[in-house]
Design an enzyme around this catalytic site. Structure first.
Site, PDB file in Angstrom:
ATOM      1  N   TYR A   1       0.824  -1.209   0.000  1.00 15.79           N
ATOM      2  CA  TYR A   1       0.000   0.000   0.000  1.00 15.79           C
ATOM      3  C   TYR A   1       0.857   1.258   0.000  1.00 15.79           C
ATOM      4  O   TYR A   1       0.946   1.976  -0.981  1.00 15.79           O
ATOM      5  CB  TYR A   1      -0.911   0.039   1.234  1.00 15.79           C
ATOM      6  CG  TYR A   1      -1.937  -1.052   1.369  1.00 15.79           C
ATOM      7  CD1 TYR A   1      -2.305  -1.871   0.303  1.00 15.79           C
ATOM      8  CD2 TYR A   1      -2.560  -1.271   2.604  1.00 15.79           C
ATOM      9  CE1 TYR A   1      -3.266  -2.869   0.459  1.00 15.79           C
ATOM     10  CE2 TYR A   1      -3.511  -2.258   2.769  1.00 15.79           C
ATOM     11  CZ  TYR A   1      -3.867  -3.059   1.708  1.00 15.79           C
ATOM     12  OH  TYR A   1      -4.803  -4.032   1.873  1.00 15.79           O
ATOM     13  N   SER A   2       1.517   1.534   1.152  1.00 18.10           N
ATOM     14  CA  SER A   2       2.209   2.805   1.350  1.00 18.10           C
ATOM     15  C   SER A   2       3.380   2.979   0.390  1.00 18.10           C
ATOM     16  O   SER A   2       4.026   2.011  -0.023  1.00 18.10           O
ATOM     17  CB  SER A   2       2.724   2.905   2.787  1.00 18.10           C
ATOM     18  OG  SER A   2       1.667   2.877   3.712  1.00 18.10           O
TER      19      SER A   2
ATOM     20  N   SER B   1       5.452  -5.352   5.804  1.00 20.31           N
ATOM     21  CA  SER B   1       5.788  -6.472   6.685  1.00 20.31           C
ATOM     22  C   SER B   1       5.721  -7.786   5.909  1.00 20.31           C
ATOM     23  O   SER B   1       4.800  -8.002   5.123  1.00 20.31           O
ATOM     24  CB  SER B   1       4.823  -6.536   7.869  1.00 20.31           C
ATOM     25  OG  SER B   1       4.844  -5.342   8.607  1.00 20.31           O
TER      26      SER B   1
ATOM     27  N   GLU C   1      -8.007  -5.296   8.629  1.00 15.69           N
ATOM     28  CA  GLU C   1      -6.690  -5.072   9.239  1.00 15.69           C
ATOM     29  C   GLU C   1      -6.834  -4.314  10.555  1.00 15.69           C
ATOM     30  O   GLU C   1      -6.222  -4.670  11.569  1.00 15.69           O
ATOM     31  CB  GLU C   1      -5.794  -4.300   8.280  1.00 15.69           C
ATOM     32  CG  GLU C   1      -4.391  -4.069   8.829  1.00 15.69           C
ATOM     33  CD  GLU C   1      -3.522  -3.231   7.909  1.00 15.69           C
ATOM     34  OE1 GLU C   1      -2.337  -3.055   8.233  1.00 15.69           O
ATOM     35  OE2 GLU C   1      -4.030  -2.734   6.877  1.00 15.69           O
TER      36      GLU C   1
END
Length: 407
Positions: A130-131, A163, A246
Site C-alpha cells: 500500500y504505502s 511487513s 486489518e
C-alpha cells in the site's frame, strides 16, 4: 454437517466439542515471525488447518459453498470459544483473515476458487503493498502504476513499510491504472505475485533492532489480469474492505513481551509485574493499572460492536476506534511497566528481562501507532465518518491525477 438453519446453540456446542475431541492434538508452535498470515507455520499446523477448513469450522459464518456452515455471528462465537477452550487454532478466520475475506468479497470467480482455500489453510504467504515514500497518510496519492499488456498488467513503482515481504507469495497491491480521473477513482487492487524477477525486497532496520518492515521495488513486475480484485479503477473500495479487517485485527490484539519470561499464571500482566516488584499496594500504581484495564475493557466492547456491524465485503469506520484505542493501550501499558520498575527500567540485556520487556514494548508501541493507518488518520476517519464532522479540505480531490502537483 448439521443443517445450520436448524441447529440449536447447545447442539452446535456439543458437535464442535465432539469433533475437537476426535481430531485435535496439540501441535508444534509456529515459527517466530508468522504474524497474522501464518505462512511460517509447521507442516503439522497446515495439515490441521486443512482439516478445520474441510470441516467448516474455519469460517463458520460463510456459506457451505465457501467452506462455511452459514451460522450466525453469535453461533460463530460458540465455535471459536470451543476451539479456544482446548487451545486449537484455525477457527474464526471469517473475522480475522483479512486476505481471505478481501478475496472472497472482491476476487473474480476463477481466482477466488484458487486463492481463498489456500489462504484459509496458510498455504500461501501474504503482505500489503500500500504505502509509498510519497503516499503514506494520503494513500490515494500513490504513483505506482499498472499498465495492461494483453492478459496481464506490468507494474512499476516503489512500496515501503511492507511487513513480511521477504517471504510472501503474494502482495495485496494498490496501483494507479488511470491517470486522467481524480485520484480515488484511478486506483486498482491486485494480488501481485512476489516471487518474480521484477520484485526486489530490501529490509528496513527498526528501532527494536528487528527488520519486519521492508522496501519493495517493482520493476516491470507481472500481475495476471485475473488477479484484479473488484472493477478496474475500483480499487479504493476494495482497499476499504481490507483496511477494515486489518484495523479489526490490530484493534483486538497486539504483540506482547519478547523475553519469553512468564508474568503470573492467568493474571493480568501489569498486576503480576507490580506484585513481583512489591508495588501492588502503591495507590498511584494501582490507579495507573486500573486506567489501562478500563481502556482494554472499553476497547473490547467497541470491537464487539464494530464486528457486529461489519457485513462481509463492507468496511466499518468504527473499526478505527478500536485501532486507535489499541495504540493508546500499548503506549499506556508500556509507560506503566516503566513506572512500576522505576530506575530498574534503565537496565537492559537478557539478565534483566523485565526491563528488556518494558523498553521493547515502549519502542514497539509505535508500530501500532503507524501500521494500518496512523493515529492521526484514524482520528480523521472517526471525526468525519463516525461523528459527522466536516471533512478536511482536499484541493486535489476532484482534479485528474495527471494534473496534481508533483506528477
Amino acid at each position: 454437517m448439521t443443517d445450520a438453519a436448524e441447529i440449536t446453540d447447545e447442539a452446535l456446542a456439543e458437535e464442535v466439542r465432539a469433533w475437537l475431541a476426535d481430531n485435535w492434538k496439540p501441535l508444534p508452535r509456529p515459527a517466530p515471525g508468522a504474524g497474522g498470515a501464518g505462512w511460517t507455520t509447521t507442516p503439522e499446523h497446515r495439515a490441521w488447518l486443512a482439516k478445520v477448513v474441510e470441516a467448516g469450522w474455519a469460517v463458520p459464518r460463510w456459506s457451505p459453498e465457501w467452506f462455511g456452515r452459514g451460522l450466525s455471528d453469535a453461533q460463530g462465537r460458540i465455535v471459536e470459544r470451543a476451539f479456544a477452550a482446548v487451545g486449537a487454532p484455525g477457527s474464526g478466520q471469517d473475522r480475522t483473515n483479512l486476505w481471505a475475506n478481501t478475496a472472497l468479497a472482491h476476487a473474480s470467480p476463477s481466482f477466488k476458487a484458487k486463492i481463498v482455500p489456500a489462504l484459509l489453510k496458510s498455504e500461501v504467504g501474504m503482505c500489503l503493498l500500500y504505502s509509498e515514500p510519497g503516499a503514506g497518510s494520503d494513500l490515494a496519492g500513490i504513483r505506482t502504476r499498472a499498465d495492461r499488456d494483453g492478459d496481464h498488467y506490468v507494474v512499476n513503482g516503489q512500496k515501503v513499510w511492507t511487513s513480511g515481504a521477504a517471504t510472501a507469495d503474494y502482495g495485496m497491491l494498490i496501483a494507479r491504472t488511470d491517470w486522467d480521473v481524480p485520484k480515488h477513482r484511478g486506483i486498482s487492487f491486485f494480488f501481485c505475485p512476489m516471487k518474480q524477477p521484477g520484485v526486489e525486497v530490501r529490509p528496513l532496520r527498526q528501532i527494536t533492532n528487528e527488520s519486519h518492515f521492508n522496501e519493495v521495488f517493482l520493476t516491470d513486475a507481472i500481475v495476471p489480469a485475473e488477479n484484479l480484485l473488484g472493477p478496474l479503477g475500483g480499487g479504493w473500495g476494495v482497499l476499504q474492505t481490507a483496511l477494515a479487517y486489518e484495523r479489526s485485527v490490530m484493534g483486538e490484539g497486539a504483540r506482547g513481551p519478547r523475553s519469553g519470561v512468564a508474568e503470573g499464571q492467568g493474571e493480568e500482566p501489569l498486576i503480576a509485574l507490580a506484585r513481583e516488584a512489591g508495588r501492588l499496594n502503591d495507590p498511584v500504581i494501582r490507579q495507573e493499572i486500573a486506567k489501562v484495564l478500563a481502556y482494554k475493557k472499553v476497547n473490547a466492547m467497541n470491537t464487539a460492536r464494530a464486528k457486529a456491524d461489519l457485513a462481509q465485503g463492507s468496511s466499518s469506520p468504527v473499526m478505527s476506534l478500536g485501532k486507535l484505542a489499541m495504540s493508546r493501550i500499548l503506549h499506556e501499558e508500556a509507560r506503566v511497566r516503566t513506572l512500576i520498575l522505576g530506575a530498574g527500567s534503565l537496565l537492559e540485556g537478557p539478565e534483566h528481562p523485565r526491563a528488556e520487556d518494558a523498553n521493547f514494548l515502549t519502542l514497539n508501541a509505535y508500530f501500532t501507532s503507524i501500521g494500518g493507518g496512523t493515529d492521526q488518520i484514524q482520528r480523521n476517519i472517526i471525526g468525519e465518518r463516525v461523528l459527522g464532522l466536516p471533512k478536511e479540505p482536499e484541493v486535489d480531490r476532484d482534479v485528474p491525477f495527471r494534473q496534481v502537483r508533483g506528477n
